[in-house]
Design a protein around this motif. Sequence first.
Motif, mmCIF file in Angstrom:
data_model
loop_
_atom_site.group_PDB
_atom_site.id
_atom_site.type_symbol
_atom_site.label_atom_id
_atom_site.label_comp_id
_atom_site.label_asym_id
_atom_site.label_seq_id
_atom_site.Cartn_x
_atom_site.Cartn_y
_atom_site.Cartn_z
ATOM 1 N N ALA A 88 0.846 -1.203 0.000
ATOM 2 C CA ALA A 88 0.000 0.000 0.000
ATOM 3 C C ALA A 88 0.878 1.249 0.000
ATOM 4 C CB ALA A 88 -0.909 0.002 1.221
ATOM 5 N N LYS A 106 -8.804 -2.991 3.896
ATOM 6 C CA LYS A 106 -7.891 -2.394 2.896
ATOM 7 C C LYS A 106 -8.642 -1.422 1.998
ATOM 8 C CE LYS A 106 -4.135 -2.214 0.186
ATOM 9 N NZ LYS A 106 -4.622 -1.817 -1.115
ATOM 10 N N ARG A 107 -9.830 -1.787 1.565
ATOM 11 C CA ARG A 107 -10.614 -0.897 0.704
ATOM 12 C C ARG A 107 -11.042 0.367 1.461
ATOM 13 N NH1 ARG A 107 -15.474 -3.464 -2.212
ATOM 14 N NH2 ARG A 107 -15.159 -1.684 -3.595
ATOM 15 N N ASP A 111 -7.925 2.496 1.425
ATOM 16 C CA ASP A 111 -7.701 2.976 0.051
ATOM 17 C C ASP A 111 -8.651 4.118 -0.279
ATOM 18 O OD1 ASP A 111 -5.710 1.147 -0.314
ATOM 19 O OD2 ASP A 111 -6.851 -0.191 -1.626
ATOM 20 N N THR A 137 -6.557 6.011 -3.135
ATOM 21 C CA THR A 137 -5.555 5.254 -3.870
ATOM 22 C C THR A 137 -6.157 3.957 -4.377
ATOM 23 O OG1 THR A 137 -3.296 4.397 -3.734
ATOM 24 C CG2 THR A 137 -4.707 4.023 -1.833
ATOM 25 N N GLY A 138 -5.385 3.190 -5.133
ATOM 26 C CA GLY A 138 -5.891 1.929 -5.664
ATOM 27 C C GLY A 138 -7.095 2.142 -6.563
ATOM 28 N N GLU A 139 -8.142 1.374 -6.334
ATOM 29 C CA GLU A 139 -9.349 1.483 -7.169
ATOM 30 C C GLU A 139 -10.036 2.833 -7.029
ATOM 31 O OE1 GLU A 139 -12.999 -0.599 -5.586
ATOM 32 O OE2 GLU A 139 -11.502 -1.476 -4.225
ATOM 33 N N GLU A 195 -8.392 5.755 -6.853
ATOM 34 C CA GLU A 195 -7.549 6.823 -7.366
ATOM 35 C C GLU A 195 -8.203 7.516 -8.551
ATOM 36 O OE1 GLU A 195 -2.886 7.496 -8.775
ATOM 37 O OE2 GLU A 195 -3.677 5.481 -8.391
#
Length: 717
Positions: A612, A680-681, A684, A689-691, A693
Amino acid sequence: MLRKTIKKTKERKKSHIPFRLNLLFFIVFMLFSALILRLGYLQIIRADEYRAEVERTERTTITGSVPRGEIYDANLTKLVGNEARNTITYTRGKNTSGATMAEIALNLADYITMPSVSPFDNEDSSDITVRDMQDFYIAMNQDEVNERLSDEELKLSGSESYQAMLDKVTEDEIADFSEKEKAATAIYKSMNASYSLSTVNIKNENVSQEEIARVSENLDSLPGVGTGTDWVRVYPQGDMLKSVLGRVTSEEQGIPSEKVSKYLAMGYSRNDRVGRTYLEEQYESVLRGTKSIIETETDNNGEIINQVEKYSGSKGDNLILTSDISYQETVEQIAKDSLQKREGRNEEIYMAAMDPQTGDILAMTGQTVGDDGEAVDDALGTITKAFIPGSSIKGATVLSAYMDGVLDTSNNVIEDTPLLFKGSNPIRSIFNQSGSIMINDITALERSSNVYMSRLAMRMGGVWDYSPYKSLPFNGQELLDKQREYYAQFGLGVETGIDLPSEMTGYKGSNPSAVDGLFQAFGQYDTYTTIQLLQYVSTIANDGVRVAPKLVSEIRDTDPDTGEIGALKTEIETKVLNKVAVSDEAMDRVQQGFYQAVHGDQGTARSFFADAPYDAAGKTGTAQSFWYNPETKSSETTVNLTYVGYAPYDDPEIAVAVIVPYLPESSSERTNKENLAAAKRMMDAYFKTGEFEEEQKSNTETVEELQEAQNAAENVE
């Protein structure tokens, strides 16, 4: 002869009226004289005094309801608002009888339309009951109903007397009510719910302008009836956080019976609408507003003859929440997505996030599966439902051992090997089912050692050396009491101080054996709520400072010109509850253990968080649980998955807690670690960030486009 004539003449002149009759005439004369004198005294001497008594009126001050304050998110997006509605009202006089109100109701039925389906029309969807119709019939025909009572029934009083009257009203007499009489019954029902000199809404839904006009034109023939504006609660964001936001009582419900004395002493009326649950209840004194003041003039019969508004009242103050509704919406969707992967019994997930330094709740949600298979909001479950947490509480166990004096840097290396005690199931660590590994406190948290935690509990009970197949020689209850005292410093097993009523503290096991304290050490005994786990991990993230979670950050007034959000009145400051009584060195070691659980080569959360872009720390948990199946009337063995964590590691902005309860032991959700996936989601989404972003980029581009358009418009001007 002459003498006889004279004698007869004298006899003729003598009166024939008896003395008693003369006396009667004299008495009558005196009585009339006294009456004339009395009348003269009343008409001349005291005429003004008695004229004033006949014309006497009283002025009484009564209060009226005002709109409640509204509730907004951190960006001032409205979550709970008010919708204004036309209303027909009734204010009851001091001595107004039921018969008088019934006549007014019958007259008013000519001017307004009331929902008035009787049970004789449609039993399943009636608006008025048989009892309502009997009440109206009695009020309209009081003398006739009284004539039906027997001598014994006439001697009854109170509710017994009225019940006797109800028994005399036949079904045939009310079944033939005309449409006007049924409407009048509905009106009378509302009017009869009022108290002396109190105002109730007779109709506040779908009141047309025509109805307002007709009633206004005929107020002289409708004493006590008026028109005005009422309000109802609306939820622009739908069901989002609705269970946490709370409810307001209806006018029919009024003040809850268990709080009547309290609210009446504060100046409420019995039929006032008040906050019934959660935020609406918690912040009732803020949201209620200041009532309007109306001076009411009544005649000597107690009937209202005039009303003048002296003060229009002021709307309640507004609550600004700590959460951003867009982040809240994202977290809710994450929870719903998780439920779509469910297998077997799992029908729930609970998630919450807060700023560990301020206590601001950033998001909280609970989602359960409804009868139709769709997700249903249960955010309230984060404070009212408790579960066995498993290893996620091991940070509190290590720090408890430091506080108890049985652990320090000179003796923190312990052998991890299966523990076998008489009359108990074996205690093993998942990563070491049969071998022997020497580990310290940081590694024990990284790899989630059940044995290490159990050995710490043994030390707290006074046993340092392990001997297999023997009983533990200490009192299990005393050990648990000690553990719970330490855990409470982190918010486990006690109220967290969140600004919501009815917070649950979890269930404590009873009648423990000595070995139960060992299971408690790795989260297999007492139960905790999501918000307790969140406060616990936030306390570790905040270097041992425990702060109360809060949903409200500010209280603002209402702008008198616009009716919208006004100036800041109160800022809800961070409430520090306690500082954990442990050394900075010990706290630092537990924080390192949480870091290693996420970043270490053998960390239980490494597979999700190691890469991450933000530096996270946390602790996983897997607990054996039991779910009672009402169909089979037996308990099924299930698994609870939990996770607690925070980020960034050096300066935490967000702490999270996730509970996925009652998973089948062999479910893919357990294998796929749905607790970690959801956590985690959540992070995020917070750090964009990640999905998430692309969503951030999209929002940024939209803002830039709007700014460019605004600049272009300014240049044209």
